[in-house]
Scaffold this motif. Structure first.
Motif, PDB file in Angstrom:
ATOM      1  N   GLY A 289       0.828  -1.202   0.000  1.00  0.00           N
ATOM      2  CA  GLY A 289       0.000   0.000   0.000  1.00  0.00           C
ATOM      3  C   GLY A 289       0.860   1.248   0.000  1.00  0.00           C
ATOM      4  N   ALA A 290       1.876   1.270   0.889  1.00  0.00           N
ATOM      5  CA  ALA A 290       2.752   2.441   0.975  1.00  0.00           C
ATOM      6  C   ALA A 290       3.496   2.640  -0.344  1.00  0.00           C
ATOM      7  CB  ALA A 290       3.739   2.252   2.125  1.00  0.00           C
ATOM      8  N   LEU A 291       3.985   1.538  -0.901  1.00  0.00           N
ATOM      9  CA  LEU A 291       4.758   1.638  -2.135  1.00  0.00           C
ATOM     10  C   LEU A 291       3.877   2.129  -3.289  1.00  0.00           C
ATOM     11  CD1 LEU A 291       7.717   1.121  -2.639  1.00  0.00           C
ATOM     12  CD2 LEU A 291       7.148  -1.131  -3.521  1.00  0.00           C
ATOM     13  N   LEU A 292       2.627   1.629  -3.307  1.00  0.00           N
ATOM     14  CA  LEU A 292       1.700   2.053  -4.364  1.00  0.00           C
ATOM     15  C   LEU A 292       1.384   3.538  -4.261  1.00  0.00           C
ATOM     16  CD1 LEU A 292      -0.936  -0.773  -4.831  1.00  0.00           C
ATOM     17  CD2 LEU A 292       0.569   0.236  -6.543  1.00  0.00           C
ATOM     18  N   LEU A 293       1.252   3.987  -3.015  1.00  0.00           N
ATOM     19  CA  LEU A 293       0.967   5.406  -2.799  1.00  0.00           C
ATOM     20  C   LEU A 293       2.100   6.258  -3.384  1.00  0.00           C
ATOM     21  CD1 LEU A 293      -1.208   7.091  -1.311  1.00  0.00           C
ATOM     22  CD2 LEU A 293       0.414   7.252   0.581  1.00  0.00           C
ATOM     23  N   VAL A 294       3.349   5.843  -3.088  1.00  0.00           N
ATOM     24  CA  VAL A 294       4.501   6.573  -3.620  1.00  0.00           C
ATOM     25  C   VAL A 294       4.502   6.496  -5.148  1.00  0.00           C
ATOM     26  CG1 VAL A 294       7.002   6.767  -3.585  1.00  0.00           C
ATOM     27  CG2 VAL A 294       5.802   6.093  -1.526  1.00  0.00           C
TER      28      VAL A 294
ATOM     29  N   TRP B  45      10.138   2.236 -12.464  1.00  0.00           N
ATOM     30  CA  TRP B  45       9.482   1.548 -11.348  1.00  0.00           C
ATOM     31  C   TRP B  45       9.543   0.039 -11.483  1.00  0.00           C
ATOM     32  CZ3 TRP B  45       7.448   2.820  -6.664  1.00  0.00           C
ATOM     33  CH2 TRP B  45       7.480   4.179  -6.349  1.00  0.00           C
ATOM     34  N   LEU B  46       9.956  -0.450 -12.663  1.00  0.00           N
ATOM     35  CA  LEU B  46      10.146  -1.893 -12.817  1.00  0.00           C
ATOM     36  C   LEU B  46      11.049  -2.449 -11.730  1.00  0.00           C
ATOM     37  CD1 LEU B  46      10.696  -2.380 -16.639  1.00  0.00           C
ATOM     38  CD2 LEU B  46       8.877  -3.336 -15.234  1.00  0.00           C
ATOM     39  N   LEU B  47      12.069  -1.624 -11.352  1.00  0.00           N
ATOM     40  CA  LEU B  47      13.058  -2.093 -10.373  1.00  0.00           C
ATOM     41  C   LEU B  47      12.433  -2.331  -9.009  1.00  0.00           C
ATOM     42  CD1 LEU B  47      16.120   0.150 -11.164  1.00  0.00           C
ATOM     43  CD2 LEU B  47      15.884  -2.296 -11.500  1.00  0.00           C
ATOM     44  N   LEU B  48      11.237  -1.778  -8.822  1.00  0.00           N
ATOM     45  CA  LEU B  48      10.629  -1.884  -7.494  1.00  0.00           C
ATOM     46  C   LEU B  48       9.672  -3.059  -7.397  1.00  0.00           C
ATOM     47  CD1 LEU B  48      11.229  -0.016  -5.151  1.00  0.00           C
ATOM     48  CD2 LEU B  48      11.959   0.871  -7.339  1.00  0.00           C
ATOM     49  N   LEU B  49       9.557  -3.855  -8.480  1.00  0.00           N
ATOM     50  CA  LEU B  49       8.677  -5.019  -8.411  1.00  0.00           C
ATOM     51  C   LEU B  49       9.125  -5.896  -7.252  1.00  0.00           C
ATOM     52  CD1 LEU B  49       8.242  -5.969 -12.158  1.00  0.00           C
ATOM     53  CD2 LEU B  49       6.535  -5.052 -10.594  1.00  0.00           C
ATOM     54  N   PRO B  50       8.220  -6.178  -6.333  1.00  0.00           N
ATOM     55  CA  PRO B  50       8.645  -6.893  -5.117  1.00  0.00           C
ATOM     56  C   PRO B  50       8.834  -8.390  -5.366  1.00  0.00           C
ATOM     57  CG  PRO B  50       6.326  -6.334  -4.990  1.00  0.00           C
ATOM     58  CD  PRO B  50       6.794  -5.838  -6.314  1.00  0.00           C
TER      59      PRO B  50
ATOM     60  N   LEU C 211      16.251 -11.435 -12.390  1.00  0.00           N
ATOM     61  CA  LEU C 211      16.944 -11.227 -13.663  1.00  0.00           C
ATOM     62  C   LEU C 211      15.993 -10.669 -14.719  1.00  0.00           C
ATOM     63  CD1 LEU C 211      19.305 -14.294 -13.866  1.00  0.00           C
ATOM     64  CD2 LEU C 211      19.923 -11.881 -13.789  1.00  0.00           C
ATOM     65  N   VAL C 212      14.783 -11.197 -14.750  1.00  0.00           N
ATOM     66  CA  VAL C 212      13.805 -10.700 -15.721  1.00  0.00           C
ATOM     67  C   VAL C 212      13.566  -9.206 -15.503  1.00  0.00           C
ATOM     68  CG1 VAL C 212      11.389 -10.811 -16.404  1.00  0.00           C
ATOM     69  CG2 VAL C 212      12.684 -12.917 -16.057  1.00  0.00           C
ATOM     70  N   VAL C 213      13.422  -8.828 -14.213  1.00  0.00           N
ATOM     71  CA  VAL C 213      13.204  -7.415 -13.911  1.00  0.00           C
ATOM     72  C   VAL C 213      14.396  -6.571 -14.364  1.00  0.00           C
ATOM     73  CG1 VAL C 213      13.036  -5.771 -12.023  1.00  0.00           C
ATOM     74  CG2 VAL C 213      11.616  -7.815 -12.020  1.00  0.00           C
ATOM     75  N   LEU C 214      15.616  -7.081 -14.081  1.00  0.00           N
ATOM     76  CA  LEU C 214      16.810  -6.323 -14.450  1.00  0.00           C
ATOM     77  C   LEU C 214      16.905  -6.157 -15.966  1.00  0.00           C
ATOM     78  CD1 LEU C 214      19.433  -7.844 -12.013  1.00  0.00           C
ATOM     79  CD2 LEU C 214      18.528  -5.526 -12.006  1.00  0.00           C
ATOM     80  N   TYR C 215      16.573  -7.242 -16.693  1.00  0.00           N
ATOM     81  CA  TYR C 215      16.604  -7.155 -18.151  1.00  0.00           C
ATOM     82  C   TYR C 215      15.569  -6.174 -18.655  1.00  0.00           C
ATOM     83  CZ  TYR C 215      20.047 -10.582 -19.534  1.00  0.00           C
ATOM     84  OH  TYR C 215      21.224 -11.212 -19.764  1.00  0.00           O
ATOM     85  N   ALA C 216      14.386  -6.250 -18.072  1.00  0.00           N
ATOM     86  CA  ALA C 216      13.322  -5.346 -18.496  1.00  0.00           C
ATOM     87  C   ALA C 216      13.754  -3.901 -18.265  1.00  0.00           C
ATOM     88  CB  ALA C 216      12.043  -5.648 -17.729  1.00  0.00           C
ATOM     89  N   TYR C 217      14.407  -3.672 -17.115  1.00  0.00           N
ATOM     90  CA  TYR C 217      14.808  -2.305 -16.810  1.00  0.00           C
ATOM     91  C   TYR C 217      15.898  -1.815 -17.748  1.00  0.00           C
ATOM     92  CZ  TYR C 217      16.620   1.802 -14.577  1.00  0.00           C
ATOM     93  OH  TYR C 217      17.040   3.080 -14.350  1.00  0.00           O
TER      94      TYR C 217
END
Lengths: 184, 408
Positions: free
Chosen positions: B279-284, B304-309, B324-330
């Motif tokens: 919730g907090a992260l979504l608010l930001v 914000w891809l990097l913030l995928l939990p 790794l998928v997130v890093l590649y996407a970023y």
């Protein structure tokens, strides 16, 4: 955009503000000095015994390291519900002894509400925790002396007078040599 | 351009017919002589005299009477500011601000030495807080980047001491750094100051997380709040520098997850309570996206891809692969934006991130299956191929001299 008075750069105004800020700084330094006198004037003075520590370690530059009797307390004095944790602030209840110095009788994680009239509380921090006892730190472990004059304070127990102000600050107000005595 | 340069080069230009003598005169008029810089020798002389005085005082410090020590401290403090005023009034801004910075340092030293003078023990951070207040005030009074940077460091130190030695978090220090210095930067945006101040704020956030004993992933809520502030900053280059530290922190964290997440033993410590944290992260995120929309930079939402939990995945290989998928996407998104906006420095950054991710991926996924010589051979070939491909792509870009076309 830069209309806010905070960002005004008129030289006259700047000079006035500089004077204000510098005056406030001087005032603050003087207040620290005043606090020094106030602590010894309004504070309660307690005498604490120290024991000699390794003389090679005792004197570092221009201060003497002090190892108080109350720097190590038995674990049974702990009055908290949770286990004591390193670096947590503590409140140490001190009781006068017949010999003239104070000893620790209890260690609280928060300021105790009531105390016998002749007891005082000294604040500190948990330095280390082991099964039998607690190592406590009071911020009073250094006594500053003129360089190379601390050697005379080696190798014997000392009586350190500490003033504790009602608002929480404390300071060492005096230090004297105790005749070397055997264990109590 | 210096007068001296015009004096030496100007006649040559006139001779070769590049400019006429009249134009040379005009140029000279355009760059009037600067007020003479103060000679170096008197400064060096004063520094030496000052140092000798300092060493005499330092050697006899403990032997001096209390009142004299206090007088010396205050005298030095006032002297530094008076000197600063003297030089500022004569137009030597650098020296003036330098002396004001010295005054600020002397203020801190005075607090510490005066407490030591009376063997005074405090149980809170009041003294250091006063130092931060003075730093913020001076930043505004002198409108100086130097003082801002100095105050960021003083605030970082005060907070470090407060959390490390006193076991308390000084919210006032954090607020002064964020509000006082942050507002100054907001109104006077600047790339370097932005990066340093944002790093200072990350430090304040990290210490808060440490003090509160919560899961370390909570760090990214204040960190991304810092990032989101950058989204609202109208000055785009300054905002980018401001956002670099939080992004770097998120990237490194994700990289660490890709490398070590497999162990799974500590992923438990990364999982905050789901609803509150997300919730907090979504608010930001909302604050950030609203800012991007308002300033027309929605393209950078990919950050914000990097913030995928990813750490809510079970530990082990799935976690490493997800990271790794997130890093590649970023890194892919950075490259894509670089090419689309024709910004060479962004393409370079994307390339570096891409290569870094590939190395981690390669190391991660093949270590168990290949013998080492084959590992290095394949790895080398992969990197060479990648760099060749990316360089070919980069060559289709215009050279750096051209200003990048503004985004629609």
């Amino acid at each position: 955009m830069l209309t806010s008075p905070l960002f005004s750069s008129a030289p006259e105004q700047r000079r006035r503000r500089v004077q204000l800020v510098v005056a406030a700084q001087v005032l603050f330094v003087l207040l620290v000095a005043v606090a020094g006198y106030a602590v010894s004037h309004y504070g309660r003075t307690v005498a604490l015994r120290t024991s000699p520590i390794d003389p090679r370690d005792l004197l570092r530059g221009d201060y003497v390291s002090l190892n108080y009797d109350i720097s190590q307390v038995p674990r049974r004095l702990w009055r908290g519900e949770d286990e004591p944790r390193r670096r947590r602030p503590v409140y140490v209840q001190l009781q006068p002894t017949a010999a003239g110095y104070y000893t620790a009788v209890a260690v609280y994680p928060a300021a105790p509400a009531t105390l016998p009239a002749d007891h005082v509380v000294l604040r500190g921090w948990v330095g280390n925790v082991w099964r039998q006892g607690l190592q406590l730190r009071y911020g009073l472990e250094r006594y500053y002396v003129p360089e190379n004059t601390g050697l005379g304070l080696q190798r014997q127990p000392l009586l350190v007078r500490v003033s504790i102000a009602p608002w929480g600050q404390s300071r060492i107000t005096g230090i004297e040599k105790l005749p070397a005595v055997g264990p109590k | 351009m210096s007068q001296h340069f015009l004096d030496t080069e100007g006649p040559g230009w006139v001779e070769r017919g590049i400019i006429s003598p009249e134009q040379l005169q005009q140029l000279r008029a355009l760059y009037p002589e600067q007020p003479r810089a103060i000679g170096l020798l008197p400064i060096l002389g004063s520094v030496l005299v000052g140092l000798s005085a300092l060493s005499v005082v330092a050697a006899n410090w403990q032997g001096l009477p209390e009142i004299l020590r206090l007088g010396l401290l205050i005298g030095a403090l006032v002297g530094a500011y008076a000197g600063s005023e003297y030089f500022l009034a004569r137009g030597h801004r650098g020296l003036g601000v330098g002396l004001a910075s010295l005054g600020l340092l002397l203020f801190g030293a005075s607090i510490v030495l005066t407490s030591q003078l009376y063997q005074l023990v405090g149980y809170d951070v009041t003294g250091l807080l006063a130092w931060v207040v003075a730093g913020v005030a001076l930043t505004y009074v002198y409108q100086s980047r130097t003082l801002l940077l100095l105050t960021v460091f003083i605030g970082a130190m005060a907070q470090g001491y407060s959390v490390g030695s006193l076991s308390t978090y000084s919210y006032a220090t954090a607020l002064l750094t964020a509000g006082g210095l942050g507002y100054y930067w907001w109104r006077r945006p600047d790339g370097f100051c932005g990066a340093v101040l944002a790093t200072g704020l990350l430090w304040q956030s990290a210490l808060l997380i440490e003090h509160l004993h919560v899961k370390i992933t909570w760090f990214f809520v204040p960190a991304m709040l810092v990032y989101a502030v950058g989204d609202w900053q109208p000055d785009r280059p300054a905002a980018r520098s401001w956002q670099a530290p939080p992004l770097a922190a998120a990237f490194l964290f994700m990289l660490g997850l890709a490398m070590f997440g497999e162990a799974g033993s500590y992923t438990d410590r990364l999982r905050p309570q789901l609803v509150g944290f997300l919730g907090a992260l979504l608010l930001v995120l909302l604050i950030s996206v609203a800012g991007k929309r308002a300033r027309g930079r929605l393209g950078s939402t990919a950050d914000w891809l990097l913030l995928l939990p990813g750490y809510y995945f079970p530990g082990g290989l799935p976690l490493a692969v997800a990271a790794l998928v997130v890093l590649y996407a970023y890194s892919g998104s950075v490259l894509y934006r670089g090419f689309r906006e024709q910004a060479p420095e962004r393409v370079n950054l994307g390339t570096v991130l891409f290569v870094l991710t590939t190395m981690v991926a390669y190391f991660k996924l093949t270590w168990d299956f290949l013998n080492k010589s084959l590992f290095f051979l394949l790895g080398g070939l992969l990197l060479l191929g990648l760099s060749w491909y990316l360089r070919r792509q980069a060559r289709t870009l215009p050279t750096t001299d051209q200003p990048p076309t503004p985004q629609p």
